[in-house]
Design a protein around this motif. Structure first.
Motif, PDB file in Angstrom:
ATOM      1  N   LEU A 170      11.972  -3.144   5.082  1.00  0.00           N
ATOM      2  CA  LEU A 170      10.719  -4.087   5.655  1.00  0.00           C
ATOM      3  C   LEU A 170       9.713  -3.278   6.050  1.00  0.00           C
ATOM      4  N   VAL A 171       8.626  -3.752   5.212  1.00  0.00           N
ATOM      5  CA  VAL A 171       7.283  -3.492   5.599  1.00  0.00           C
ATOM      6  C   VAL A 171       6.510  -4.462   6.923  1.00  0.00           C
ATOM      7  N   THR A 172       6.222  -3.306   7.793  1.00  0.00           N
ATOM      8  CA  THR A 172       5.011  -4.779   8.316  1.00  0.00           C
ATOM      9  C   THR A 172       3.946  -3.979   8.801  1.00  0.00           C
ATOM     10  N   ASN A 173       3.132  -4.375  10.093  1.00  0.00           N
ATOM     11  CA  ASN A 173       1.968  -3.557  10.697  1.00  0.00           C
ATOM     12  C   ASN A 173       1.745  -4.017  11.213  1.00  0.00           C
ATOM     13  N   ASP A 174       0.187  -3.778  12.235  1.00  0.00           N
ATOM     14  CA  ASP A 174      -0.320  -4.260  13.593  1.00  0.00           C
ATOM     15  C   ASP A 174      -1.967  -4.744  13.036  1.00  0.00           C
ATOM     16  N   ASP A 175      -2.557  -4.312  11.411  1.00  0.00           N
ATOM     17  CA  ASP A 175      -3.509  -4.994  11.542  1.00  0.00           C
ATOM     18  C   ASP A 175      -3.536  -5.799  11.027  1.00  0.00           C
ATOM     19  N   GLY A 176      -2.024  -6.670  10.480  1.00  0.00           N
ATOM     20  CA  GLY A 176      -2.527  -8.150   9.885  1.00  0.00           C
ATOM     21  C   GLY A 176      -2.302  -8.303   8.241  1.00  0.00           C
ATOM     22  N   ILE A 177      -1.462  -8.745   8.340  1.00  0.00           N
ATOM     23  CA  ILE A 177      -0.523  -9.000   6.635  1.00  0.00           C
ATOM     24  C   ILE A 177      -1.355  -9.155   5.923  1.00  0.00           C
ATOM     25  N   THR A 178      -2.877  -9.409   5.673  1.00  0.00           N
ATOM     26  CA  THR A 178      -4.428  -8.959   4.561  1.00  0.00           C
ATOM     27  C   THR A 178      -4.879  -7.424   4.779  1.00  0.00           C
ATOM     28  N   ALA A 179      -4.329  -7.253   5.962  1.00  0.00           N
ATOM     29  CA  ALA A 179      -5.046  -5.386   5.962  1.00  0.00           C
ATOM     30  C   ALA A 179      -5.085  -4.311   4.487  1.00  0.00           C
ATOM     31  N   PRO A 180      -5.354  -3.849   3.950  1.00  0.00           N
ATOM     32  CA  PRO A 180      -5.553  -2.907   2.649  1.00  0.00           C
ATOM     33  C   PRO A 180      -4.165  -2.078   3.068  1.00  0.00           C
ATOM     34  N   GLY A 181      -4.390  -1.509   4.699  1.00  0.00           N
ATOM     35  CA  GLY A 181      -3.501  -1.056   4.611  1.00  0.00           C
ATOM     36  C   GLY A 181      -1.673  -0.945   4.243  1.00  0.00           C
ATOM     37  N   ILE A 182      -1.516  -2.303   4.515  1.00  0.00           N
ATOM     38  CA  ILE A 182      -0.350  -2.108   4.297  1.00  0.00           C
ATOM     39  C   ILE A 182      -0.206  -3.271   3.127  1.00  0.00           C
ATOM     40  N   ARG A 183      -1.185  -3.784   2.133  1.00  0.00           N
ATOM     41  CA  ARG A 183      -1.026  -3.987   1.041  1.00  0.00           C
ATOM     42  C   ARG A 183      -1.126  -2.107   0.114  1.00  0.00           C
ATOM     43  N   THR A 184      -1.740  -1.432   0.640  1.00  0.00           N
ATOM     44  CA  THR A 184      -0.983  -0.127  -0.289  1.00  0.00           C
ATOM     45  C   THR A 184       0.551   0.797   0.430  1.00  0.00           C
ATOM     46  N   LEU A 185       0.878   0.172   1.603  1.00  0.00           N
ATOM     47  CA  LEU A 185       2.222   0.572   1.571  1.00  0.00           C
ATOM     48  C   LEU A 185       2.972  -0.725   0.821  1.00  0.00           C
ATOM     49  N   ILE A 186       2.855  -1.523   0.806  1.00  0.00           N
ATOM     50  CA  ILE A 186       3.835  -2.913   0.270  1.00  0.00           C
ATOM     51  C   ILE A 186       3.748  -1.995  -1.360  1.00  0.00           C
ATOM     52  N   ASN A 210     -12.572  -0.998   4.628  1.00  0.00           N
ATOM     53  CA  ASN A 210     -12.375  -0.637   3.634  1.00  0.00           C
ATOM     54  C   ASN A 210     -12.214   0.909   2.991  1.00  0.00           C
ATOM     55  N   ALA A 211     -11.126   1.376   4.030  1.00  0.00           N
ATOM     56  CA  ALA A 211     -10.758   2.598   4.115  1.00  0.00           C
ATOM     57  C   ALA A 211      -9.936   3.106   2.232  1.00  0.00           C
ATOM     58  N   ASN A 212      -9.740   3.902   2.555  1.00  0.00           N
ATOM     59  CA  ASN A 212      -9.845   4.338   0.784  1.00  0.00           C
ATOM     60  C   ASN A 212      -7.882   4.990   1.066  1.00  0.00           C
ATOM     61  N   PHE A 213      -7.445   4.407   0.328  1.00  0.00           N
ATOM     62  CA  PHE A 213      -6.152   4.306   0.998  1.00  0.00           C
ATOM     63  C   PHE A 213      -5.002   5.429  -0.285  1.00  0.00           C
ATOM     64  N   LYS A 214      -5.642   5.253  -1.479  1.00  0.00           N
ATOM     65  CA  LYS A 214      -4.988   5.903  -2.418  1.00  0.00           C
ATOM     66  C   LYS A 214      -4.797   7.423  -1.975  1.00  0.00           C
ATOM     67  N   ALA A 215      -5.401   8.109  -1.608  1.00  0.00           N
ATOM     68  CA  ALA A 215      -4.701  10.215  -1.285  1.00  0.00           C
ATOM     69  C   ALA A 215      -3.664  10.018  -0.738  1.00  0.00           C
ATOM     70  N   THR A 216      -3.148   8.258   0.280  1.00  0.00           N
ATOM     71  CA  THR A 216      -2.287   8.448   1.114  1.00  0.00           C
ATOM     72  C   THR A 216      -0.930   7.986  -0.223  1.00  0.00           C
ATOM     73  N   LYS A 217      -0.828   7.536  -0.674  1.00  0.00           N
ATOM     74  CA  LYS A 217       0.663   7.052  -1.415  1.00  0.00           C
ATOM     75  C   LYS A 217       1.336   8.054  -1.801  1.00  0.00           C
ATOM     76  N   SER A 218       1.241   9.661  -1.928  1.00  0.00           N
ATOM     77  CA  SER A 218       1.943  10.359  -2.138  1.00  0.00           C
ATOM     78  C   SER A 218       2.728  11.321  -1.706  1.00  0.00           C
ATOM     79  N   PHE A 219       2.320  11.121  -0.404  1.00  0.00           N
ATOM     80  CA  PHE A 219       3.073  11.583   0.738  1.00  0.00           C
ATOM     81  C   PHE A 219       3.770  10.500   1.385  1.00  0.00           C
ATOM     82  N   VAL A 220       3.160   9.402   1.846  1.00  0.00           N
ATOM     83  CA  VAL A 220       3.600   8.164   2.248  1.00  0.00           C
ATOM     84  C   VAL A 220       5.223   7.958   1.047  1.00  0.00           C
ATOM     85  N   LYS A 221       5.137   8.619  -0.237  1.00  0.00           N
ATOM     86  CA  LYS A 221       6.715   7.930  -0.429  1.00  0.00           C
ATOM     87  C   LYS A 221       7.377   9.006  -0.620  1.00  0.00           C
ATOM     88  N   THR A 222       6.918  10.702  -0.101  1.00  0.00           N
ATOM     89  CA  THR A 222       7.356  11.391  -0.353  1.00  0.00           C
ATOM     90  C   THR A 222       8.611  11.007   1.013  1.00  0.00           C
TER      91      THR A 222
END
Length: 258
Positions: free
Chosen positions: A8-24, A139-151
């Motif tokens: 289950l993926v959710t957030n508080d910034d809204g479903i269109t936010a770049p942060g949740i799109r990265t998490l998905i 428009n924050a850059n979430f690219k650097a977060t991906k590997s840490f989130v996955k781990t």
């Protein structure tokens, strides 16, 4: 063939936010994803739930991927409740919330809709993680977060979490090459020194804007604030049993019954 975990993926910034799109995107590489998130920003809502108005849920599709997506008119906690009770046909193996645009370290965890969604999942016995990036920019850059989130997500799926515990993960706003690693921490002792900017509208009615500054009162080197300041991803295990167990014995000495 091993069954893929249900996430289950959710957030508080809204479903269109770049942060949740990265998490998905990251969660799609790990398991089968169902998204249930607010249809508009719900930052600072804490653990609010909707009880005096109706809730609406709509299945939508925003971008590519195998995930199923649902937009909800309620709060982050509402999204998790609806997901578990109305959308999922079995309990998810993991709930991830975020990636929040902005910090949820230290005392900010109390106010956070991101973390309240994770806590709501934890209350239901689902291993849960809230992720936040220390950048409030849409428009924050979430690219650097991906590997840490996955781990971190893969470790939670493999190891589980103690009953009553969820993880509060904050990521420094740094290029990946400058992030030193992941550090398990305690929550720093800090608070907000609030001020209210008092104004008048054109009709002469007074109104206020909440302002203020964050003050870290903790000099320890084992805190989330220290870790983030020094280039680490902070991981704080938090519990939602708010009982101050250490006070019970003292309170039992009071003459409460005459």
């Amino acid at each position: 063939m091993a069954k893929r975990p249900l996430i289950l993926v959710t957030n508080d910034d809204g479903i269109t936010a770049p942060g949740i799109r990265t998490l998905i995107e990251v969660m799609n590489s790990i398991g089968d994803v169902i998204v249930v998130a607010p249809d508009s920003p719900q930052s600072g809502m804490g653990h609010a739930i909707t009880i005096n108005s109706t809730l609406f849920v709509e299945e939508i599709k925003i971008d590519e991927g195998k995930q199923r997506e649902y937009s909800c008119s309620g709060t982050p906690a509402d999204c998790v409740k609806l997901a578990i009770n109305e959308i999922f046909d079995r309990k998810p193996d993991l709930c991830v919330s975020g990636i929040n645009h902005g910090s949820n370290s230290s005392i900010n965890v109390i106010y956070s809709g991101t973390m309240s969604a994770a806590i709501e999942a934890g209350i239901e016995g689902i291993p849960a993680i809230g992720f936040s990036l220390l950048d409030y920019n849409w428009n924050a850059n979430f690219k650097a977060t991906k590997s840490f989130v996955k781990t971190i997500a893969e470790n939670v799926l493999k190891e589980g979490l103690p009953k009553g515990v969820v993880l509060n993960v904050n990521l420094p706003n740094l290029p990946k090459k400058d992030i030193k690693g992941i550090k398990v921490c305690r929550q720093a002792k800090a608070n907000w020194e609030e001020e209210f900017d008092k104004r008048k509208n054109p009709q002469g009615r007074e109104y206020y804007w909440l302002t203020g500054k964050f003050v870290n009162l903790d000099k320890g080197e084992d805190t989330d604030e220290w870790a983030l300041k020094n280039g680490y991803v902070s991981v704080v295990p938090i519990q939602f049993d708010l009982t101050a167990h250490h006070c019970i014995q003292n309170l039992n000495t009071w003459k409460l019954n005459g």
